[in-house]
Design a protein around this motif. Sequence first.
Motif, PDB file in Angstrom:
ATOM      1  N   SER A 282       0.834  -1.219   0.000  1.00 42.28           N
ATOM      2  CA  SER A 282       0.000   0.000   0.000  1.00 42.28           C
ATOM      3  C   SER A 282       0.862   1.260   0.000  1.00 42.28           C
ATOM      4  N   SER A 305     -12.493   0.209   0.625  1.00 43.15           N
ATOM      5  CA  SER A 305     -11.521  -0.392  -0.296  1.00 43.15           C
ATOM      6  C   SER A 305     -12.241  -1.229  -1.346  1.00 43.15           C
ATOM      7  N   ALA A 358      -6.869  -1.759   3.281  1.00 51.77           N
ATOM      8  CA  ALA A 358      -7.532  -0.715   4.062  1.00 51.77           C
ATOM      9  C   ALA A 358      -6.909  -0.538   5.441  1.00 51.77           C
ATOM     10  N   SER A 371     -13.301  -3.293   3.992  1.00 48.93           N
ATOM     11  CA  SER A 371     -13.046  -3.970   2.717  1.00 48.93           C
ATOM     12  C   SER A 371     -13.921  -5.210   2.689  1.00 48.93           C
TER      13      SER A 371
END
Length: 561
Positions: A282, A305, A358, A371
Amino acid sequence: MEPWTDIHYVQLQTPDSKRPNRVLFGVDVYEPKGYLAYSAPRKVEGKLVYGNYGRQEDLDVLQKKNIELKGNVLLLRAGKISFAEQVDNAATKGASAVLIYPDAQDYTYVADTALYGHVHLGSGDPYTPGFPSFNHTQFPPTQSSGLPKIPAQTITANMASALLQKIGGPEPDASSGFKGGLPSVAYSLGGSENITVEVNNVLVNREIHNVFGVIKGFTDPDRYVVLGAQRDAWGKGFAKATVGTSILIELAKAVHEMVENDGFRPRRSLVFASWSAGEYGSVGATEWLEGYMSSIDKRVFTYISLDGVVMGKYRTLLHYISVLRSFPVVVSRLILSPHKVVEALWPQLRPMSMDDPAYPFLAFSGIPSISFHFISPNTEAYSYYGTNLDDVDRLNYATGHLTSETVAAAAQFAGQMALRLVHDHLLSLDVGRYSSVITKAVVRLKGVNSNWLNRARGSFQRAVMSIKTDIQNTDLSDKEACRILNDRIMSVEHSLLSPYVSPIETPFRHLLLGRGSHTLASIAETTDMEQLHIQLALATWNLQGCANAMEGNLWDIDEEI
């Protein structure tokens, strides 16, 4: 829309084209194509030991069998926990290197399939921990505490089979769960044969682009909901990136048309974000969070997400943050299921794991996050992630050739949640969901007086009741009154970020769902009494501070410890 691009200069790790990574075992030499980003580049030698999934309970089995881990190379099968956690567990036990392979019991694809991933026990650019990589030249060199100090490398199932056939050592007990699905392999524990692991990965500087669009709110434009999807992937990345990016773009177009043509007037702003370098941990999303923390502080109501939302059919697997737990279940009842794509829209709820895209929004930034994944029964993940096999044909097979219909249902699910969050006067976040989590953590504390923490827990519960009472007594058509209540609700997650730890050393600062010695779960496991008292005092005031923030006005705070 008003699109913009956010540019960062990050350090990624790639294989060296001139010096391939190698594994040497007896006369055999292997040069795997896959690799693990952010491995320590080094050449080491040690005894080969098989350690199942590399979980703590797996390594305990080895120690009970008197299998030495210190200085040896651990062979692990992928799954159950992230690559980063596997390598961290191995390093904690003194292993010199880690090899990870996809076992036939967990992954049904061709045995020479290369596997890719990363081993940074954190998120974002690990060479600018806690601050953004806008221009790496202006910052002194530093490293994330989550970077592994030992080499790690993926190998194919065929390579692992060859190693396990010659590993030697005792066989595991049948009850241990160590035996996988490779044919003609006893899954012996090893500890007798030498192996050499050589990782030559190199750091490269890359310019990455996060791309955004926004539909501004008409009442509270400075409060917003973010929908995001990564658009990069190892290999083809159809389920990993293409589906989420497609949903992101289609939702942006749909909401834009609702505003332009149908008179839709969202109260709050809706931000659409396309992240870069997601496969390295990420990176794009975390750098954005680090760069604009002061601008998004307490303004982002929720992050949704869209990564990996379609992995199969029939079952909805929901990873959530506790204050959002009941909200998606309510929304799911609003969704029509075309062609019986989803057999039961009542989601299966799971806490969010550290490798969830997320997770940085929650544990690093204190943003309520969610998510979700449509997935086939009796499966826990999409096995083609991290390989070049993540293509449209395999996703079609996983969805029973209902990929388009399932994607439409996923888009509806995300869209309905976003519309409710930007339109409803009062946020559908249940701040009381953390009460049971806190109570369980307090009960686990032993060998120390927990009266202060208990009093802080009481303050938290009273603050929850205060918010619920004020909601019942408030005219929800009063915009200013709702804004004040929403701000109090939104203070919960941010106030649970510990102010007593450095984001450089401990990026996931959340008191309840983060990772580090400051968390209530970690405190309960502490045996050092001096450290226990210090961490308990800090955690107590962290929780009390959250309760105070929930009360809102200074004169409403009902008790001080």
